[in-house]
Design a protein around this motif. Structure first.
Motif, mmCIF file in Angstrom:
data_model
loop_
_atom_site.group_PDB
_atom_site.id
_atom_site.type_symbol
_atom_site.label_atom_id
_atom_site.label_comp_id
_atom_site.label_asym_id
_atom_site.label_seq_id
_atom_site.Cartn_x
_atom_site.Cartn_y
_atom_site.Cartn_z
ATOM 1 N N UNK A 45 42.209 47.001 6.641
ATOM 2 C CA UNK A 45 42.124 46.146 7.828
ATOM 3 C C UNK A 45 42.046 44.662 7.474
ATOM 4 N N UNK A 46 41.542 44.349 6.295
ATOM 5 C CA UNK A 46 41.448 42.956 5.856
ATOM 6 C C UNK A 46 42.813 42.363 5.494
ATOM 7 N N UNK A 47 43.833 43.228 5.383
ATOM 8 C CA UNK A 47 45.147 42.777 4.940
ATOM 9 C C UNK A 47 46.220 42.909 6.013
ATOM 10 N N UNK A 48 45.793 42.928 7.275
ATOM 11 C CA UNK A 48 46.785 43.027 8.343
ATOM 12 C C UNK A 48 46.226 42.447 9.633
ATOM 13 N N UNK A 49 47.127 42.233 10.562
ATOM 14 C CA UNK A 49 46.747 41.792 11.900
ATOM 15 C C UNK A 49 46.557 42.997 12.806
ATOM 16 N N UNK A 50 47.429 44.006 12.634
ATOM 17 C CA UNK A 50 47.369 45.201 13.479
ATOM 18 C C UNK A 50 47.290 46.449 12.598
ATOM 19 N N UNK A 51 46.190 47.200 12.736
ATOM 20 C CA UNK A 51 45.979 48.444 11.991
ATOM 21 C C UNK A 51 46.176 49.611 12.949
#
Length: 187
Positions: A45-51
């Protein structure tokens, strides 16, 4: 990609090893992701805008012999963990029938929520050992990655983690798809 009832389950019975037994583990930074003891969901989640969680299938099945762990039936859930529209992880959860009976509402009610939120938000699930494996281009999971238009020219790596709940164990396997391996290499 269209997932049919005939496609599930994608997971297969393979040989998993303790990381100490593998001489050719991937190099950092991917190695840190593979062996991380924290919640992979939170890390992703820290590496995306939408999970997003895409459920490929879930059902009570007779597991392959290598995955049975002494159980006659298991609830098997297979999902893709998707970051900003790109599948990064194929995840497979094995829950023994007795544990499913005890926690049926939590597990069967997950829907498109990640299992990691349940496992790491309650102290009743104790994370255990991690094992690793690599998957050749001919594996079912590599074929799944290919159907997602991901380049499977290199072997895939995955990890399997055990979680203890009272006297029962559940197992979560997470295979890093080519898109994840490429993105992690650039971090």
């Amino acid at each position: 990609m269209t997932v049919t009832r005939l496609s599930f389950p994608y997971g297969e019975s393979i040989q998993w090893f303790s990381p100490e037994q593998i001489t050719n583990l991937p190099t950092p930074p991917f190695q840190e992701w593979l062996l991380s003891t924290c919640s992979l969901t939170q890390k992703l989640k820290k590496h995306c805008t939408h999970f997003e969680v895409r459920v490929l299938g879930e059902d009570t099945l007779i597991p392959p012999a290598k995955e049975a762990f002494g159980c006659e039936s298991m609830w098997i859930r297979e999902v893709l963990l998707v970051l900003d529209g790109i599948p990064w992880i194929f995840a497979r959860t094995l829950i023994p029938g007795q544990l499913l009976e005890k926690k049926q509402q939590e597990f069967l009610g997950l829907g498109v929520r990640p299992l990691g939120e349940l496992l790491y938000s309650k102290d009743e699930f104790v994370p255990g050992r991690i094992e690793v494996a690599h998957f050749e281009a001919c594996s079912k999971i590599a074929k799944l990655a290919g159907s997602l238009q991901q380049d499977v020219s290199q072997e895939l790596w995955g990890r399997r983690r055990y979680f203890q709940y009272e006297t029962e164990q559940l197992v979560v396997s997470e295979v890093f798809l080519p898109a994840a391996q490429e993105a992690i290499a650039k971090l």
